[in-house]
Design an enzyme around this catalytic site. Structure first.
Site: not given
Length: 246
Positions: A152-154
């Site tokens: 999700a962050y990436s």
């Protein structure tokens, strides 16, 4: 410390109550800019702004209407916004994609990507009308390299890079520079969201063998938001300590 001339400029820094955002705001204030800190934690932003002689507004960047209102209030108090730094962001927990909490996935995308969009959308009309502006979006090396168990962050940070490149092209004719930085993990409170094992994994990926110091990021951003940066736009500046492969 090199002196960057930001006199006469008004900078809005999201996530400015602490970490990277605060360090960047402090460097800009030292360079002569008026700073307004936006943060979801109102008291934190107020105390941080007081230390810089600036202003603060409690705002949730995922709320488009609240962002528009915050932009108007910032300009009513401190004048036209000529600099925006989108530093508000969350990392979320480490987990494989097939077990990632759906609500958390949406929350990360909402803050990191939608929040950046909302702030840029609120700032750009005024910058276009005045024919000048500087925007820096804080992406991440994860947006270029991808981190396992952080899909999700990436993904959110990769999207911020794409947004930056698109917006930079849209605004190139207005003397509005839109750039991104891709820091490796920095020594900030965002590490509190990660397990010790994941933190050591991240440190081990950095050839310099240490995390980014927030002042190093602030030094790069101070130039990016200055009038000296009169040509480069839609670019991604690496702050990965040698980790990036492109």
């Amino acid at each position: 410390m090199n002196q960057i001339d930001l006199s006469g400029q008004h900078a809005v820094v999201t996530g400015g109550g602490q970490g990277l955002g605060y360090a960047m705001a402090r460097r800009m204030a030292a360079s002569g800019a008026r700073v307004t800190l936006w943060d979801i934690d109102g008291p934190l932003a107020r105390d941080a702004a007081a230390s810089l002689g600036g202003g603060s507004i409690a705002v949730d960047v995922t709320d488009h209407a609240a962002v528009e209102a915050a932009m108007k209030a910032s300009e009513d108090i401190s004048g036209p916004v000529s600099i925006v730094v989108n530093s508000a962001g969350i990392a979320g927990p480490a987990a494989p994609l097939d077990a990632y909490d759906v609500a958390m996935w949406k929350a990360i995308i909402d803050v990191n990507l939608h929040g950046t969009f909302h702030v840029c959308r609120a700032a750009v009309p005024g910058m276009k009308a005045r024919g000048y502006g500087r925007i820096v979006n804080i992406a991440s090396i994860a947006g270029k390299e991808g981190n396992p168990n952080a899909s999700a962050y990436s993904a959110s940070k990769a999207a911020v890079i794409g947004l930056t490149k698109s917006l930079g092209k849209e605004l190139a004719g207005y003397d509005i520079a839109v750039n991104a930085i891709t820091p490796a993990t920095a020594e900030t409170r965002i590490l509190e969201q990660l397990t010790p094992e994941f933190i050591e994994y991240m440190r081990g990926k950095i050839p310099r063998g240490r995390f980014l110091d927030v002042e190093e990021a602030a030094a790069m951003v101070a130039w990016l938001v200055s009038k000296e940066n009169s040509f480069t736009t839609g670019a991604v500046f690496d702050l990965s300590g040698g980790r990036a492969t492109y």
